[in-house]
Design a protein around this motif. Structure first.
Motif, mmCIF file in Angstrom:
data_model
loop_
_atom_site.group_PDB
_atom_site.id
_atom_site.type_symbol
_atom_site.label_atom_id
_atom_site.label_comp_id
_atom_site.label_asym_id
_atom_site.label_seq_id
_atom_site.Cartn_x
_atom_site.Cartn_y
_atom_site.Cartn_z
ATOM 1 N N ALA A 19 0.833 -1.205 0.000
ATOM 2 C CA ALA A 19 0.000 0.000 0.000
ATOM 3 C C ALA A 19 0.866 1.252 0.000
ATOM 4 O O ALA A 19 0.571 2.229 -0.708
ATOM 5 C CB ALA A 19 -0.930 -0.013 1.211
ATOM 6 N N ALA A 20 1.949 1.240 0.787
ATOM 7 C CA ALA A 20 2.833 2.409 0.858
ATOM 8 C C ALA A 20 3.471 2.699 -0.499
ATOM 9 O O ALA A 20 3.720 3.861 -0.845
ATOM 10 C CB ALA A 20 3.904 2.186 1.918
ATOM 11 N N SER A 21 3.708 1.645 -1.288
ATOM 12 C CA SER A 21 4.338 1.843 -2.597
ATOM 13 C C SER A 21 3.441 2.602 -3.556
ATOM 14 O O SER A 21 3.915 3.272 -4.472
ATOM 15 C CB SER A 21 4.735 0.492 -3.209
ATOM 16 N N THR A 22 2.129 2.527 -3.357
ATOM 17 C CA THR A 22 1.210 3.244 -4.247
ATOM 18 C C THR A 22 1.306 4.750 -4.041
ATOM 19 O O THR A 22 0.823 5.513 -4.888
ATOM 20 C CB THR A 22 -0.245 2.790 -4.018
ATOM 21 N N ALA A 23 1.914 5.152 -2.917
ATOM 22 C CA ALA A 23 2.082 6.590 -2.642
ATOM 23 C C ALA A 23 3.536 7.019 -2.830
ATOM 24 O O ALA A 23 3.944 8.081 -2.356
ATOM 25 C CB ALA A 23 1.616 6.908 -1.230
ATOM 26 N N GLY A 24 4.336 6.166 -3.496
ATOM 27 C CA GLY A 24 5.702 6.550 -3.819
ATOM 28 C C GLY A 24 6.785 5.976 -2.932
ATOM 29 O O GLY A 24 7.968 6.254 -3.151
ATOM 30 N N ASP A 25 6.431 5.168 -1.936
ATOM 31 C CA ASP A 25 7.435 4.532 -1.073
ATOM 32 C C ASP A 25 8.150 3.457 -1.882
ATOM 33 O O ASP A 25 7.525 2.525 -2.391
ATOM 34 C CB ASP A 25 6.735 3.918 0.144
ATOM 35 N N ARG A 26 9.473 3.586 -2.028
ATOM 36 C CA ARG A 26 10.232 2.665 -2.874
ATOM 37 C C ARG A 26 10.739 1.435 -2.119
ATOM 38 O O ARG A 26 11.417 0.585 -2.703
ATOM 39 C CB ARG A 26 11.429 3.383 -3.512
ATOM 40 N N ARG A 27 10.423 1.304 -0.880
ATOM 41 C CA ARG A 27 10.984 0.208 -0.097
ATOM 42 C C ARG A 27 10.416 -1.154 -0.512
ATOM 43 O O ARG A 27 9.260 -1.274 -0.890
ATOM 44 C CB ARG A 27 10.748 0.451 1.391
ATOM 45 N N ARG A 28 11.261 -2.153 -0.433
ATOM 46 C CA ARG A 28 10.876 -3.536 -0.689
ATOM 47 C C ARG A 28 11.870 -4.457 0.006
ATOM 48 O O ARG A 28 12.889 -4.004 0.512
ATOM 49 C CB ARG A 28 10.799 -3.853 -2.177
ATOM 50 N N VAL A 29 11.578 -5.749 -0.005
ATOM 51 C CA VAL A 29 12.396 -6.731 0.703
ATOM 52 C C VAL A 29 12.879 -7.781 -0.285
ATOM 53 O O VAL A 29 12.130 -8.215 -1.162
ATOM 54 C CB VAL A 29 11.607 -7.407 1.843
ATOM 55 N N LEU A 30 14.143 -8.172 -0.149
ATOM 56 C CA LEU A 30 14.702 -9.244 -0.978
ATOM 57 C C LEU A 30 15.275 -10.324 -0.065
ATOM 58 O O LEU A 30 16.224 -10.075 0.678
ATOM 59 C CB LEU A 30 15.794 -8.710 -1.901
ATOM 60 N N LEU A 31 14.683 -11.514 -0.114
ATOM 61 C CA LEU A 31 15.178 -12.664 0.640
ATOM 62 C C LEU A 31 16.060 -13.496 -0.275
ATOM 63 O O LEU A 31 15.598 -14.013 -1.296
ATOM 64 C CB LEU A 31 14.004 -13.496 1.158
#
Length: 304
Positions: free
Chosen positions: A81-93
């Motif tokens: 949801a945060a990404s829809t407002a421009g938050d670029r964070r994500r997780v890589l396992l």
């Protein structure tokens, strides 16, 4: 990390003056399993059947893993949801380990706790002719998660300093440069909002034999068996050395390695679920506020 024959040290809780010992903060699992930076790693010193920080037994472990699911799903939704407002964070396992250590099993049991539509899973095989015509990180960059996603790598760019070292696929000078390239690459990911969670699934020599025999004994698992696994098993010491070098040279502040004992599948699944939870909680993504008038929208909707 849990070493073999480890002894608990420290003073007794009681004090001669009657005062209670100050309560210490309980270490997080990511602190407990983190590979120490800059230290020489001897994998034979770590018990692959240990359960550091984990539940008491298998039954408790299965229940604890299931109990993590609602919180993981909530945090995943918030991240997206945060990404829809421009938050670029994500997780890589990133999952690495010897054959049968449970990379595929982790994807099945742990990632099953998430909404699959928000996950990007990639299993890296031997490079294709096209991929061999590019720098070794080229195919990795193409598979990275997008903002708001959780990416899972079953094997990764580390194959290019593991099998490449054991099989002597590239000159040693080129191989040595790759560790620095990997560190710079992972730092660039962190700078761009990627939380890199690297996990080495530590399986014992005996457990691998048992799991390979299970595949031979069950016709329904023959598809998972590769006769080449026997040859690879013959190079176990060389692979253990290659992993130890990679863990030492590529544990950084931005992307540390975590060593997860993998002989017990239930502990492996719980530990990786817990690691992901701790990293997501540290990100603490928020639902973005609406960019519309809620009351006016409700009025208009009720009028229809």
């Amino acid at each position: 990390m849990a070493k073999k024959d480890g002894k608990k040290g420290g003073k007794r809780d009681g004090r001669k003056d009657g005062r209670k010992k100050p309560k210490q903060r309980e270490a997080s699992l990511r602190e407990l399993l983190r590979v120490p930076r800059g230290e020489r790693i001897d994998l034979t010193a770590y018990d692959a059947s240990a359960t550091p920080g984990g539940p008491a037994d298998k039954a408790a472990g299965l229940a604890a893993t299931a109990a993590l699911a609602p919180r993981l799903a909530d945090l995943q939704e918030r991240l997206y949801a945060a990404s829809t407002a421009g938050d670029r964070r994500r997780v890589l396992l990133v999952l690495q380990g010897m054959d049968t250590s449970g990379k595929g099993g982790t994807v099945k049991h742990v990632i099953g706790l998430f909404n699959p539509s928000g996950c990007r899973i990639h299993a890296f095989k031997a490079p294709t002719p096209e991929e061999r015509n590019h720098p070794f990180l080229w195919r990795i960059m193409k598979a990275l998660p997008r903002p708001g996603e959780i990416g899972i790598f079953d094997r990764s760019h580390y194959e290019d300093v593991l099998i490449a070292r054991v099989r002597e696929l590239v000159p040693r000078t080129q191989l040595d440069r790759r560790y620095g390239q990997i560190n710079r690459f992972e730092k660039s990911l962190a700078d761009d909002g990627v939380t890199v969670v690297k996990v080495f699934l530590h399986i014992s020599y005996e457990a691998q034999r048992s799991r390979l025999l299970e595949r031979l004994d069950n016709p329904e698992k023959h598809w998972k068996f590769n006769v080449g696994d026997i040859e690879e098993r013959g190079m176990w010491p060389a692979y253990q050395k290659a992993y130890a070098i990679a863990l030492k040279r590529c544990t950084t502040d931005e992307a540390p390695w975590h060593l997860v004992p993998a002989d017990r599948k239930w502990y492996r699944n719980w530990a990786i679920s817990k690691l992901l939870l701790e990293h997501l909680e540290a990100l603490d993504p928020k639902y973005p506020p609406g960019d519309f008038d809620v009351d006016e929208s409700r009025r208009r909707l009720l009028a229809t």
